[in-house]
Design a protein around this motif. Structure first.
Motif, PDB file in Angstrom:
ATOM      1  N   ILE A  89       1.095  -1.265   0.107  1.00  0.00           N
ATOM      2  CA  ILE A  89       0.056   0.218   0.058  1.00  0.00           C
ATOM      3  C   ILE A  89       0.728   1.298   0.087  1.00  0.00           C
ATOM      4  O   ILE A  89       1.813   1.229   0.689  1.00  0.00           O
ATOM      5  CB  ILE A  89      -0.736  -0.229   1.413  1.00  0.00           C
ATOM      6  CG1 ILE A  89      -1.940  -1.063   1.119  1.00  0.00           C
ATOM      7  CG2 ILE A  89      -1.827   1.335   1.350  1.00  0.00           C
ATOM      8  CD1 ILE A  89      -2.767  -1.208   2.226  1.00  0.00           C
ATOM      9  N   GLN A  90       0.565   2.057  -0.854  1.00  0.00           N
ATOM     10  CA  GLN A  90       1.330   3.402  -1.007  1.00  0.00           C
ATOM     11  C   GLN A  90       0.467   4.620  -0.425  1.00  0.00           C
ATOM     12  O   GLN A  90      -0.623   4.715  -0.882  1.00  0.00           O
ATOM     13  CB  GLN A  90       1.659   3.588  -2.310  1.00  0.00           C
ATOM     14  CG  GLN A  90       2.707   4.771  -2.834  1.00  0.00           C
ATOM     15  CD  GLN A  90       3.038   4.797  -4.157  1.00  0.00           C
ATOM     16  OE1 GLN A  90       2.216   5.078  -4.790  1.00  0.00           O
ATOM     17  NE2 GLN A  90       4.213   4.443  -4.555  1.00  0.00           N
ATOM     18  N   ALA A  91       0.754   5.286   0.627  1.00  0.00           N
ATOM     19  CA  ALA A  91      -0.053   6.305   0.944  1.00  0.00           C
ATOM     20  C   ALA A  91       0.730   7.905   0.794  1.00  0.00           C
ATOM     21  O   ALA A  91       2.110   7.741   1.107  1.00  0.00           O
ATOM     22  CB  ALA A  91      -0.130   6.296   2.272  1.00  0.00           C
ATOM     23  N   ALA A  95      -7.369   0.253  -6.091  1.00  0.00           N
ATOM     24  CA  ALA A  95      -6.333  -0.786  -6.399  1.00  0.00           C
ATOM     25  C   ALA A  95      -6.335  -1.338  -7.907  1.00  0.00           C
ATOM     26  O   ALA A  95      -7.295  -1.328  -8.352  1.00  0.00           O
ATOM     27  CB  ALA A  95      -7.214  -2.011  -5.488  1.00  0.00           C
ATOM     28  N   ASN A  96      -5.024  -1.624  -8.172  1.00  0.00           N
ATOM     29  CA  ASN A  96      -4.725  -1.771  -9.659  1.00  0.00           C
ATOM     30  C   ASN A  96      -5.035  -3.637  -9.467  1.00  0.00           C
ATOM     31  O   ASN A  96      -4.224  -4.206  -9.001  1.00  0.00           O
ATOM     32  CB  ASN A  96      -3.422  -1.675  -9.909  1.00  0.00           C
ATOM     33  CG  ASN A  96      -3.165  -2.081 -11.509  1.00  0.00           C
ATOM     34  OD1 ASN A  96      -3.811  -2.705 -12.017  1.00  0.00           O
ATOM     35  ND2 ASN A  96      -1.901  -1.720 -11.959  1.00  0.00           N
ATOM     36  N   VAL A 123       2.242   6.164 -10.617  1.00  0.00           N
ATOM     37  CA  VAL A 123       2.352   4.872 -11.041  1.00  0.00           C
ATOM     38  C   VAL A 123       1.761   3.932  -9.930  1.00  0.00           C
ATOM     39  O   VAL A 123       2.283   3.998  -8.928  1.00  0.00           O
ATOM     40  CB  VAL A 123       3.716   4.352 -11.527  1.00  0.00           C
ATOM     41  CG1 VAL A 123       3.817   3.026 -12.249  1.00  0.00           C
ATOM     42  CG2 VAL A 123       4.303   5.478 -12.237  1.00  0.00           C
ATOM     43  N   VAL A 124       1.152   2.993 -10.483  1.00  0.00           N
ATOM     44  CA  VAL A 124       0.270   1.926  -9.689  1.00  0.00           C
ATOM     45  C   VAL A 124       0.666   0.593 -10.302  1.00  0.00           C
ATOM     46  O   VAL A 124       0.195   0.478 -11.427  1.00  0.00           O
ATOM     47  CB  VAL A 124      -1.088   2.039  -9.331  1.00  0.00           C
ATOM     48  CG1 VAL A 124      -1.597   1.068  -8.347  1.00  0.00           C
ATOM     49  CG2 VAL A 124      -1.494   3.641  -8.761  1.00  0.00           C
ATOM     50  N   PHE A 125       1.456  -0.229  -9.582  1.00  0.00           N
ATOM     51  CA  PHE A 125       1.773  -1.462 -10.134  1.00  0.00           C
ATOM     52  C   PHE A 125       0.703  -2.586 -10.207  1.00  0.00           C
ATOM     53  O   PHE A 125      -0.112  -2.284  -9.133  1.00  0.00           O
ATOM     54  CB  PHE A 125       3.277  -2.114  -9.410  1.00  0.00           C
ATOM     55  CG  PHE A 125       4.346  -1.104  -9.690  1.00  0.00           C
ATOM     56  CD1 PHE A 125       5.075  -1.328 -10.906  1.00  0.00           C
ATOM     57  CD2 PHE A 125       4.764   0.028  -9.174  1.00  0.00           C
ATOM     58  CE1 PHE A 125       6.206  -0.815 -11.238  1.00  0.00           C
ATOM     59  CE2 PHE A 125       5.774   0.659  -9.253  1.00  0.00           C
ATOM     60  CZ  PHE A 125       6.537   0.425 -10.562  1.00  0.00           C
ATOM     61  N   LEU A 154      -3.338   2.080  -3.711  1.00  0.00           N
ATOM     62  CA  LEU A 154      -2.938   3.470  -3.642  1.00  0.00           C
ATOM     63  C   LEU A 154      -3.988   4.245  -2.645  1.00  0.00           C
ATOM     64  O   LEU A 154      -5.066   4.165  -2.772  1.00  0.00           O
ATOM     65  CB  LEU A 154      -2.838   4.272  -4.937  1.00  0.00           C
ATOM     66  CG  LEU A 154      -2.355   5.700  -4.876  1.00  0.00           C
ATOM     67  CD1 LEU A 154      -0.978   5.990  -4.424  1.00  0.00           C
ATOM     68  CD2 LEU A 154      -2.694   6.418  -6.359  1.00  0.00           C
ATOM     69  N   LEU A 155      -3.465   4.603  -1.512  1.00  0.00           N
ATOM     70  CA  LEU A 155      -4.282   5.521  -0.559  1.00  0.00           C
ATOM     71  C   LEU A 155      -3.816   7.117  -0.710  1.00  0.00           C
ATOM     72  O   LEU A 155      -2.609   7.159  -0.963  1.00  0.00           O
ATOM     73  CB  LEU A 155      -3.915   5.293   0.882  1.00  0.00           C
ATOM     74  CG  LEU A 155      -4.474   4.258   1.113  1.00  0.00           C
ATOM     75  CD1 LEU A 155      -4.027   3.893   2.803  1.00  0.00           C
ATOM     76  CD2 LEU A 155      -6.086   3.918   1.414  1.00  0.00           C
TER      77      LEU A 155
END
Length: 99
Positions: free
Chosen positions: A2-4, A20-21, A42-44, A49-50
């Motif tokens: 999770i990326q914030a 969410a990807n 960029v979302v893998f 992603l928050l």
């Protein structure tokens, strides 16, 4: 993972959002409809992603392709809102399946 990231200007009311990807492709997400504010990440594949945004913001989903990227979706950030009720309902569902 999770990326914030990023906070909206404090003078605006903002909401906590999660995207969410769920694809197997790299995605670039952008918010471009809010004046004087730019958001791009960029979302893998499999990553969440928050982020904070104003409810009127629209998240553009650009999916990677062999020839570049394709605008695959636009989602209102109000629909991506994270709240206590959604967290509790997921916890309750987990408990009911495992006990």
């Amino acid at each position: 993972m999770i990326q914030a990231l990023d906070r909206v200007l404090p003078i605006q009311s903002s909401v906590l959002c999660c995207y969410a990807n769920t694809t197997n492709s790299l995605q670039v997400v952008r918010i471009t409809n809010i004046p004087h504010w730019w958001f791009e990440r960029v979302v893998f594949p499999g990553q969440r992603l928050l982020f904070e945004a104003v409810p009127d913001a629209r998240l553009e989903i650009h999916t990677g392709a062999a020839t570049g990227s394709i605008l695959s979706d636009k989602i209102s950030c109000d629909r991506l809102r994270v709240g206590e009720s959604s967290v509790h309902s997921e916890d309750d569902e987990f408990r009911s399946r495992n006990y």
